[in-house]
Write a protein that holds these residues in place. Sequence first.
Motif, PDB file in Angstrom:
ATOM      1  N   ARG A  78       0.823  -1.209   0.000  1.00  0.00           N
ATOM      2  CA  ARG A  78       0.000   0.000   0.000  1.00  0.00           C
ATOM      3  C   ARG A  78       0.860   1.263   0.000  1.00  0.00           C
ATOM      4  NH1 ARG A  78      -5.338  -0.900   3.807  1.00  0.00           N
ATOM      5  NH2 ARG A  78      -6.091  -2.804   2.796  1.00  0.00           N
ATOM      6  N   LEU A  79       2.000   1.224   0.662  1.00  0.00           N
ATOM      7  CA  LEU A  79       2.892   2.381   0.633  1.00  0.00           C
ATOM      8  C   LEU A  79       3.391   2.647  -0.781  1.00  0.00           C
ATOM      9  CD1 LEU A  79       5.039   1.952   3.870  1.00  0.00           C
ATOM     10  CD2 LEU A  79       3.408   3.775   3.366  1.00  0.00           C
ATOM     11  N   THR A  80       3.550   1.601  -1.558  1.00  0.00           N
ATOM     12  CA  THR A  80       3.988   1.752  -2.938  1.00  0.00           C
ATOM     13  C   THR A  80       2.870   2.260  -3.832  1.00  0.00           C
ATOM     14  OG1 THR A  80       5.610  -0.033  -2.697  1.00  0.00           O
ATOM     15  CG2 THR A  80       4.943   0.534  -4.941  1.00  0.00           C
ATOM     16  N   ALA A  81       1.669   1.725  -3.674  1.00  0.00           N
ATOM     17  CA  ALA A  81       0.574   2.018  -4.598  1.00  0.00           C
ATOM     18  C   ALA A  81      -0.234   3.253  -4.223  1.00  0.00           C
ATOM     19  CB  ALA A  81      -0.362   0.818  -4.688  1.00  0.00           C
ATOM     20  N   GLU A  82      -0.445   3.492  -2.937  1.00  0.00           N
ATOM     21  CA  GLU A  82      -1.326   4.589  -2.524  1.00  0.00           C
ATOM     22  C   GLU A  82      -0.866   5.208  -1.206  1.00  0.00           C
ATOM     23  OE1 GLU A  82      -5.071   2.578  -2.702  1.00  0.00           O
ATOM     24  OE2 GLU A  82      -4.689   1.415  -0.875  1.00  0.00           O
ATOM     25  N   PRO A  83       0.320   5.784  -1.174  1.00  0.00           N
ATOM     26  CA  PRO A  83       0.833   6.357   0.075  1.00  0.00           C
ATOM     27  C   PRO A  83      -0.030   7.485   0.613  1.00  0.00           C
ATOM     28  CG  PRO A  83       2.167   7.046  -1.802  1.00  0.00           C
ATOM     29  CD  PRO A  83       1.266   5.963  -2.294  1.00  0.00           C
ATOM     30  N   GLU A  84      -0.707   8.208  -0.263  1.00  0.00           N
ATOM     31  CA  GLU A  84      -1.517   9.338   0.194  1.00  0.00           C
ATOM     32  C   GLU A  84      -2.737   8.881   0.993  1.00  0.00           C
ATOM     33  OE1 GLU A  84      -3.366   7.729  -3.380  1.00  0.00           O
ATOM     34  OE2 GLU A  84      -1.301   8.266  -2.878  1.00  0.00           O
ATOM     35  N   ARG A  85      -3.118   7.617   0.875  1.00  0.00           N
ATOM     36  CA  ARG A  85      -4.290   7.094   1.593  1.00  0.00           C
ATOM     37  C   ARG A  85      -3.909   6.221   2.782  1.00  0.00           C
ATOM     38  NH1 ARG A  85      -8.420   4.082  -2.123  1.00  0.00           N
ATOM     39  NH2 ARG A  85      -9.690   4.437  -0.260  1.00  0.00           N
ATOM     40  N   THR A  86      -2.647   5.890   2.903  1.00  0.00           N
ATOM     41  CA  THR A  86      -2.220   4.867   3.860  1.00  0.00           C
ATOM     42  C   THR A  86      -1.854   5.463   5.212  1.00  0.00           C
ATOM     43  OG1 THR A  86      -1.405   3.454   2.078  1.00  0.00           O
ATOM     44  CG2 THR A  86      -0.532   3.053   4.289  1.00  0.00           C
ATOM     45  N   ALA A  87      -2.327   4.814   6.262  1.00  0.00           N
ATOM     46  CA  ALA A  87      -1.967   5.188   7.631  1.00  0.00           C
ATOM     47  C   ALA A  87      -1.880   3.925   8.474  1.00  0.00           C
ATOM     48  CB  ALA A  87      -2.988   6.156   8.226  1.00  0.00           C
ATOM     49  N   VAL A  88      -1.132   4.024   9.551  1.00  0.00           N
ATOM     50  CA  VAL A  88      -0.996   2.915  10.496  1.00  0.00           C
ATOM     51  C   VAL A  88      -1.358   3.412  11.889  1.00  0.00           C
ATOM     52  CG1 VAL A  88       0.688   1.489  11.726  1.00  0.00           C
ATOM     53  CG2 VAL A  88       0.675   1.522   9.229  1.00  0.00           C
ATOM     54  N   VAL A  89      -2.141   2.620  12.593  1.00  0.00           N
ATOM     55  CA  VAL A  89      -2.498   2.904  13.983  1.00  0.00           C
ATOM     56  C   VAL A  89      -1.775   1.897  14.864  1.00  0.00           C
ATOM     57  CG1 VAL A  89      -4.383   3.097  15.650  1.00  0.00           C
ATOM     58  CG2 VAL A  89      -4.758   3.761  13.263  1.00  0.00           C
ATOM     59  N   TRP A  90      -1.102   2.391  15.907  1.00  0.00           N
ATOM     60  CA  TRP A  90      -0.365   1.537  16.840  1.00  0.00           C
ATOM     61  C   TRP A  90      -1.112   1.546  18.163  1.00  0.00           C
ATOM     62  CZ3 TRP A  90       4.866  -0.371  15.962  1.00  0.00           C
ATOM     63  CH2 TRP A  90       5.400  -1.059  17.063  1.00  0.00           C
ATOM     64  N   VAL A  91      -1.454   0.377  18.678  1.00  0.00           N
ATOM     65  CA  VAL A  91      -2.222   0.242  19.909  1.00  0.00           C
ATOM     66  C   VAL A  91      -1.424  -0.588  20.908  1.00  0.00           C
ATOM     67  CG1 VAL A  91      -4.381  -0.580  20.936  1.00  0.00           C
ATOM     68  CG2 VAL A  91      -4.379   0.373  18.616  1.00  0.00           C
ATOM     69  N   ASP A  92      -1.170  -0.001  22.071  1.00  0.00           N
ATOM     70  CA  ASP A  92      -0.386  -0.657  23.122  1.00  0.00           C
ATOM     71  C   ASP A  92      -1.261  -0.759  24.367  1.00  0.00           C
ATOM     72  OD1 ASP A  92       1.484  -1.633  24.840  1.00  0.00           O
ATOM     73  OD2 ASP A  92       2.979  -0.074  24.483  1.00  0.00           O
ATOM     74  N   LEU A  93      -1.611  -1.966  24.761  1.00  0.00           N
ATOM     75  CA  LEU A  93      -2.461  -2.143  25.930  1.00  0.00           C
ATOM     76  C   LEU A  93      -1.721  -1.713  27.193  1.00  0.00           C
ATOM     77  CD1 LEU A  93      -4.223  -5.563  25.203  1.00  0.00           C
ATOM     78  CD2 LEU A  93      -4.886  -3.250  24.537  1.00  0.00           C
ATOM     79  N   ASP A  94      -2.441  -1.057  28.091  1.00  0.00           N
ATOM     80  CA  ASP A  94      -1.858  -0.562  29.334  1.00  0.00           C
ATOM     81  C   ASP A  94      -2.005  -1.598  30.449  1.00  0.00           C
ATOM     82  OD1 ASP A  94      -1.335   1.787  27.988  1.00  0.00           O
ATOM     83  OD2 ASP A  94      -3.170   2.766  28.676  1.00  0.00           O
ATOM     84  N   GLN A  95      -0.911  -1.862  31.126  1.00  0.00           N
ATOM     85  CA  GLN A  95      -0.904  -2.744  32.305  1.00  0.00           C
ATOM     86  C   GLN A  95      -1.507  -4.113  31.995  1.00  0.00           C
ATOM     87  OE1 GLN A  95      -3.012  -0.195  35.050  1.00  0.00           O
ATOM     88  NE2 GLN A  95      -1.179   0.999  35.525  1.00  0.00           N
ATOM     89  N   PHE A  96      -1.203  -4.593  30.813  1.00  0.00           N
ATOM     90  CA  PHE A  96      -1.741  -5.900  30.415  1.00  0.00           C
ATOM     91  C   PHE A  96      -1.176  -7.024  31.272  1.00  0.00           C
ATOM     92  CE2 PHE A  96      -1.353  -9.716  27.701  1.00  0.00           C
ATOM     93  CZ  PHE A  96      -2.700  -9.976  27.503  1.00  0.00           C
ATOM     94  N   LYS A  97       0.052  -6.878  31.729  1.00  0.00           N
ATOM     95  CA  LYS A  97       0.671  -7.916  32.557  1.00  0.00           C
ATOM     96  C   LYS A  97      -0.155  -8.180  33.818  1.00  0.00           C
ATOM     97  CE  LYS A  97       5.085  -9.209  34.704  1.00  0.00           C
ATOM     98  NZ  LYS A  97       4.498  -9.532  36.027  1.00  0.00           N
ATOM     99  N   GLN A  98      -0.788  -7.142  34.342  1.00  0.00           N
ATOM    100  CA  GLN A  98      -1.601  -7.318  35.546  1.00  0.00           C
ATOM    101  C   GLN A  98      -2.802  -8.218  35.281  1.00  0.00           C
ATOM    102  OE1 GLN A  98      -2.601  -3.597  37.391  1.00  0.00           O
ATOM    103  NE2 GLN A  98      -0.494  -2.824  37.314  1.00  0.00           N
ATOM    104  N   VAL A  99      -3.320  -8.168  34.066  1.00  0.00           N
ATOM    105  CA  VAL A  99      -4.433  -9.052  33.722  1.00  0.00           C
ATOM    106  C   VAL A  99      -3.970 -10.502  33.781  1.00  0.00           C
ATOM    107  CG1 VAL A  99      -6.066  -9.719  31.911  1.00  0.00           C
ATOM    108  CG2 VAL A  99      -5.518  -7.293  32.273  1.00  0.00           C
TER     109      VAL A  99
END
Length: 234
Positions: A78-99
């Motif tokens: 997608r970065l090659t074909a349509e960089p203007e439309r591409t985005a990445v979301v990064w999700v990091d769970l908080d205090q997951f070890k406690q679960v």
Amino acid sequence: MQWKATAMLATGTCSLAWVGICSYAFEAHKAREQRHLASLRIYIAELERQLTCVSKQAWDTVAEVPLRAAWESLVDARLTAEPERTAVVWVDLDQFKQVNDRHGHLAGDAVLRAVARRLEEAFAAREPVVTRLGGDEFGVLVRDLDEDTDLARFAALMEEPVALPHGRSVPVAASVGFAHARELPHETGRWELLRCADAASYAHKPHRSGEVGAAPTPRSRKGFAAAAVLGAAR
């Protein structure tokens, strides 16, 4: 006088011919570019089809999402074909070890699956592809991200505790960052896109007492607002 008229006529004819050649060259170049983009879109569609077909072999059986290696191949395409439309979301769970520590690893697995489904639901309008980047971190590849609307939808979904076996439930929170390829230097690769999204996520990660979070970088500063949207989910 006649030779002058003939010369002027010849000059005009040459000019028209030159304009015609330039116009033809431009149209030919435009056609080549359109064919190239069309072939790239076909390639992406085929890659996505193959990703679906091989999902059983390239599948995270805990979160029930594609493995990171397959997901990264799609990011590259997608970065090659349509960089203007591409985005990445990064999700990091908080205090997951406690679960895991309090409820056991099966409960932790249930949380990972629930978060993956919520990510798919929150970004459903953006043709999302979700992966588990490792441990308690997720990546979401999207098209045409609307950070205000999409992240607010995810925040609302995260307000609901995750149901665990035997009637129990546990609240889950996440730190989120994002990066648009169009806001980075031309031909930026996957690694830099992910780094910026990760940095934006880390900036709002809860830290131990006395520990200071990383300062925003110019490229990821806009993404920090995205993590703040999830404050209510903590």
